[in-house]
Design a protein around this motif. Structure first.
Motif, PDB file in Angstrom:
ATOM      1  N   ARG A   1       0.861  -1.189   0.000  1.00  0.00           N
ATOM      2  CA  ARG A   1       0.000   0.000   0.000  1.00  0.00           C
ATOM      3  C   ARG A   1       0.892   1.232   0.000  1.00  0.00           C
ATOM      4  O   ARG A   1       1.818   1.326   0.802  1.00  0.00           O
TER       5      ARG A   1
ATOM      6  N   GLN B   1      -3.170   3.419  -0.903  1.00  0.00           N
ATOM      7  CA  GLN B   1      -3.668   2.842  -2.150  1.00  0.00           C
ATOM      8  C   GLN B   1      -3.060   1.452  -2.378  1.00  0.00           C
ATOM      9  O   GLN B   1      -1.846   1.278  -2.330  1.00  0.00           O
TER      10      GLN B   1
ATOM     11  N   THR C   1      -1.095   0.042 -10.323  1.00  0.00           N
ATOM     12  CA  THR C   1      -2.365   0.117  -9.616  1.00  0.00           C
ATOM     13  C   THR C   1      -3.414   0.838 -10.454  1.00  0.00           C
ATOM     14  O   THR C   1      -3.076   1.603 -11.367  1.00  0.00           O
TER      15      THR C   1
ATOM     16  N   ALA D   1      -6.031   3.569  -9.835  1.00  0.00           N
ATOM     17  CA  ALA D   1      -6.276   4.522  -8.762  1.00  0.00           C
ATOM     18  C   ALA D   1      -6.773   5.841  -9.331  1.00  0.00           C
ATOM     19  O   ALA D   1      -6.592   6.130 -10.512  1.00  0.00           O
TER      20      ALA D   1
ATOM     21  N   PHE E   1      -4.014  10.450  -6.986  1.00  0.00           N
ATOM     22  CA  PHE E   1      -3.034   9.629  -6.265  1.00  0.00           C
ATOM     23  C   PHE E   1      -1.666   9.745  -6.919  1.00  0.00           C
ATOM     24  O   PHE E   1      -0.647   9.908  -6.256  1.00  0.00           O
TER      25      PHE E   1
END
Length: 202
Positions: A115, A119, A141, A143, A147
């Protein structure tokens, strides 16, 4: 659990094999690795300065030629809910889960769950700890775009390095951040995405 063998005592340069299964605090394992001859004084000091928390299961194998002193150290590290403090411009990592391989000073992983700023992200790559560190990492990721804007600002350290158009993007998409590491230099971060789900706010 510890095992010690010498497969061929009559060899010109007999090899001593030491195998061990360890379970304990990750920071203690880092200190143990830093104390091995694999790392010079500077690299060992850098490794010991890394702030890591959590527990690890490790399977270690050390091979050392008794005469020449040549040695290799390999390990398989199973991490569960570990954390790593920010290092040299890289963001802190939390909830680290998965398997990391260690081979004579080099760490490598594929699809490690981590993480970053809350996230969920996957991390892959290879880093040579004896060289500075040096190597490359990949964070992947899906997101919200903000972010990545925040992450770029955190790693760049200089707001002027972030193009204005990057902050004007909106939405959520799958992004891949490629991080290049070199001794004595800040991390070089690049982003790529198919931009599906992203819009430009003019």
């Amino acid at each position: 659990k510890l095992s010690i063998t010498i497969p061929d005592v009559n060899a010109d340069d007999p090899e001593l094999n030491i195998g061990a299964n360890l379970t304990g605090k990750t920071n203690r394992l880092v200190t143990l690795l830093a104390a091995t001859p694999l790392f010079d004084t500077t690299s060992a000091k850098q490794l010991k300065s890394v702030s890591v928390a959590g527990r690890v299961k490790a399977r270690l194998n050390l091979r050392r030629n008794i005469g020449s002193g040549k040695q290799t150290l390999k390990a398989k590290l199973e991490l569960k809910d570990n954390s790593l403090a920010a290092i040299n411009g890289l963001p802190a990592l939390d909830k680290i889960r998965g398997t990391v391989a260690f081979d004579t000073g080099t760490l490598s992983s594929k699809g490690l769950a981590v993480r970053v700023n809350g996230q969920a992200t996957t991390l892959s790559g290879k880093v040579d700890l004896t060289a500075g560190p040096a190597g490359s990492l990949e964070l992947r990721t899906r997101a919200p775009h903000q972010f990545w804007v925040d992450l770029l600002r955190e790693t760049a350290g200089d707001q002027r390095k972030i193009p204005d158009w990057v902050a004007q993007l909106e939405g959520r998409a799958t992004w891949v951040a490629e991080v290049k590491l070199a001794k004595g230099a800040p991390p070089l971060v690049g982003l790529r995405s198919d931009l599906r789900g992203i819009a430009l706010n003019l």
